[in-house]
Write a protein that holds these residues in place. Structure first.
Motif, PDB file in Angstrom:
ATOM      1  N   ALA A  33       0.832  -1.207   0.000  1.00 27.01           N
ATOM      2  CA  ALA A  33       0.000   0.000   0.000  1.00 27.01           C
ATOM      3  C   ALA A  33       0.866   1.256   0.000  1.00 27.01           C
ATOM      4  O   ALA A  33       1.944   1.295   0.596  1.00 27.01           O
ATOM      5  CB  ALA A  33      -0.912   0.009   1.229  1.00 27.01           C
ATOM      6  N   ALA A  34       0.361   2.274  -0.664  1.00 30.20           N
ATOM      7  CA  ALA A  34       1.045   3.572  -0.663  1.00 30.20           C
ATOM      8  C   ALA A  34       0.854   4.218   0.711  1.00 30.20           C
ATOM      9  O   ALA A  34      -0.193   4.041   1.338  1.00 30.20           O
ATOM     10  CB  ALA A  34       0.457   4.469  -1.738  1.00 30.20           C
ATOM     11  N   PRO A  35       1.857   4.945   1.196  1.00 32.88           N
ATOM     12  CA  PRO A  35       1.693   5.610   2.487  1.00 32.88           C
ATOM     13  C   PRO A  35       0.586   6.653   2.420  1.00 32.88           C
ATOM     14  O   PRO A  35       0.377   7.275   1.377  1.00 32.88           O
ATOM     15  CB  PRO A  35       3.046   6.264   2.759  1.00 32.88           C
ATOM     16  CG  PRO A  35       3.837   6.127   1.520  1.00 32.88           C
ATOM     17  CD  PRO A  35       3.145   5.194   0.589  1.00 32.88           C
ATOM     18  N   PRO A  36      -0.141   6.831   3.511  1.00 27.61           N
ATOM     19  CA  PRO A  36      -1.207   7.840   3.513  1.00 27.61           C
ATOM     20  C   PRO A  36      -0.627   9.242   3.325  1.00 27.61           C
ATOM     21  O   PRO A  36       0.514   9.507   3.668  1.00 27.61           O
ATOM     22  CB  PRO A  36      -1.855   7.701   4.881  1.00 27.61           C
ATOM     23  CG  PRO A  36      -1.050   6.744   5.659  1.00 27.61           C
ATOM     24  CD  PRO A  36      -0.025   6.140   4.776  1.00 27.61           C
ATOM     25  N   SER A  37      -1.434  10.108   2.791  1.00 26.32           N
ATOM     26  CA  SER A  37      -0.975  11.483   2.590  1.00 26.32           C
ATOM     27  C   SER A  37      -1.003  12.230   3.917  1.00 26.32           C
ATOM     28  O   SER A  37      -1.705  11.851   4.853  1.00 26.32           O
ATOM     29  CB  SER A  37      -1.866  12.190   1.572  1.00 26.32           C
ATOM     30  OG  SER A  37      -3.192  12.246   2.059  1.00 26.32           O
ATOM     31  N   ALA A  43       6.997  10.101  10.762  1.00 21.86           N
ATOM     32  CA  ALA A  43       6.083   8.974  10.571  1.00 21.86           C
ATOM     33  C   ALA A  43       6.418   8.247   9.270  1.00 21.86           C
ATOM     34  O   ALA A  43       6.388   7.012   9.208  1.00 21.86           O
ATOM     35  CB  ALA A  43       4.641   9.446  10.577  1.00 21.86           C
ATOM     36  N   GLY A  44       6.749   9.000   8.238  1.00 22.51           N
ATOM     37  CA  GLY A  44       7.166   8.391   6.979  1.00 22.51           C
ATOM     38  C   GLY A  44       8.428   7.569   7.141  1.00 22.51           C
ATOM     39  O   GLY A  44       8.549   6.481   6.559  1.00 22.51           O
ATOM     40  N   ARG A  45       9.353   8.059   7.942  1.00 23.89           N
ATOM     41  CA  ARG A  45      10.590   7.316   8.200  1.00 23.89           C
ATOM     42  C   ARG A  45      10.295   6.035   8.973  1.00 23.89           C
ATOM     43  O   ARG A  45      10.940   5.013   8.753  1.00 23.89           O
ATOM     44  CB  ARG A  45      11.590   8.200   8.932  1.00 23.89           C
ATOM     45  CG  ARG A  45      12.111   9.311   8.023  1.00 23.89           C
ATOM     46  CD  ARG A  45      12.947  10.361   8.714  1.00 23.89           C
ATOM     47  NE  ARG A  45      14.041   9.841   9.493  1.00 23.89           N
ATOM     48  CZ  ARG A  45      14.591  10.480  10.522  1.00 23.89           C
ATOM     49  NH1 ARG A  45      14.137  11.675  10.868  1.00 23.89           N
ATOM     50  NH2 ARG A  45      15.590   9.960  11.189  1.00 23.89           N
ATOM     51  N   LEU A  63      15.909   6.291  14.543  1.00 26.73           N
ATOM     52  CA  LEU A  63      15.489   7.664  14.271  1.00 26.73           C
ATOM     53  C   LEU A  63      16.128   8.675  15.214  1.00 26.73           C
ATOM     54  O   LEU A  63      15.976   9.881  15.014  1.00 26.73           O
ATOM     55  CB  LEU A  63      13.965   7.780  14.367  1.00 26.73           C
ATOM     56  CG  LEU A  63      13.163   6.987  13.348  1.00 26.73           C
ATOM     57  CD1 LEU A  63      11.677   7.222  13.557  1.00 26.73           C
ATOM     58  CD2 LEU A  63      13.563   7.346  11.939  1.00 26.73           C
ATOM     59  N   ARG A  64      16.794   8.173  16.240  1.00 29.78           N
ATOM     60  CA  ARG A  64      17.390   9.048  17.263  1.00 29.78           C
ATOM     61  C   ARG A  64      16.342   9.964  17.883  1.00 29.78           C
ATOM     62  O   ARG A  64      16.549  11.176  18.033  1.00 29.78           O
ATOM     63  CB  ARG A  64      18.561   9.835  16.705  1.00 29.78           C
ATOM     64  CG  ARG A  64      19.674   8.936  16.260  1.00 29.78           C
ATOM     65  CD  ARG A  64      20.822   9.706  15.701  1.00 29.78           C
ATOM     66  NE  ARG A  64      21.806   8.751  15.199  1.00 29.78           N
ATOM     67  CZ  ARG A  64      23.076   9.005  15.116  1.00 29.78           C
ATOM     68  NH1 ARG A  64      23.549  10.172  15.486  1.00 29.78           N
ATOM     69  NH2 ARG A  64      23.894   8.095  14.654  1.00 29.78           N
ATOM     70  N   LEU A  73       4.032   8.310  17.932  1.00 27.17           N
ATOM     71  CA  LEU A  73       3.978   8.298  16.461  1.00 27.17           C
ATOM     72  C   LEU A  73       3.520   6.944  15.929  1.00 27.17           C
ATOM     73  O   LEU A  73       2.707   6.874  14.998  1.00 27.17           O
ATOM     74  CB  LEU A  73       5.338   8.676  15.877  1.00 27.17           C
ATOM     75  CG  LEU A  73       5.808  10.112  16.141  1.00 27.17           C
ATOM     76  CD1 LEU A  73       7.228  10.316  15.627  1.00 27.17           C
ATOM     77  CD2 LEU A  73       4.855  11.114  15.536  1.00 27.17           C
ATOM     78  N   VAL A  74       4.021   5.865  16.523  1.00 26.84           N
ATOM     79  CA  VAL A  74       3.586   4.530  16.110  1.00 26.84           C
ATOM     80  C   VAL A  74       2.101   4.350  16.440  1.00 26.84           C
ATOM     81  O   VAL A  74       1.348   3.790  15.644  1.00 26.84           O
ATOM     82  CB  VAL A  74       4.449   3.425  16.764  1.00 26.84           C
ATOM     83  CG1 VAL A  74       3.833   2.046  16.551  1.00 26.84           C
ATOM     84  CG2 VAL A  74       5.862   3.447  16.197  1.00 26.84           C
TER      85      VAL A  74
END
Length: 112
Positions: A33-37, A43-45, A63-64, A73-74
């Protein structure tokens, strides 16, 4: 590089709505699936990292970012249905010794 205060990444929230532990394992719900916009860059990382199963601690280290920020975030990604939490030990409750042993093995794998 501009440093952003951790609480700005979470909108001031300090806790996830989900019980995410250091050893909770996270992966993508649907790798195709494509990541949500509208995702924050962090969050993308996380989504990129979770193409392979990662623990919350590994995500935090990669991510430090502080563990609490990563948990929030998760949790947001869980709300959107783009990641899932894997059961870490099934069928019974782990003893403290078993849990510590699993964490030790994971830490040893990170350092090698």
């Amino acid at each position: 590089m501009v440093r952003i205060r951790p609480y700005t990444l979470t909108g001031g929230r300090t806790r996830s709505r989900f019980p995410l532990f250091v050893h909770s394992l996270i992966s993508l719900s649907d790798p195709e699936a494509a990541p949500p916009s509208g995702l924050a860059p962090e969050a993308g990382r996380i989504l990129v990292l979770c193409r392979r199963v990662k623990s919350v601690a590994e995500i935090s280290a990669d991510l430090r970012l502080p563990l609490g920020v990563v948990q929030v975030l998760v949790g947001d990604l869980l709300d959107r249905g783009v990641v899932r939490v894997h059961p870490t030990i099934t069928g019974r409750r782990p003893t403290d010794r078993e849990l510590l042993q699993r964490l030790l093995v994971g830490l040893e794998q990170l350092s090698s």
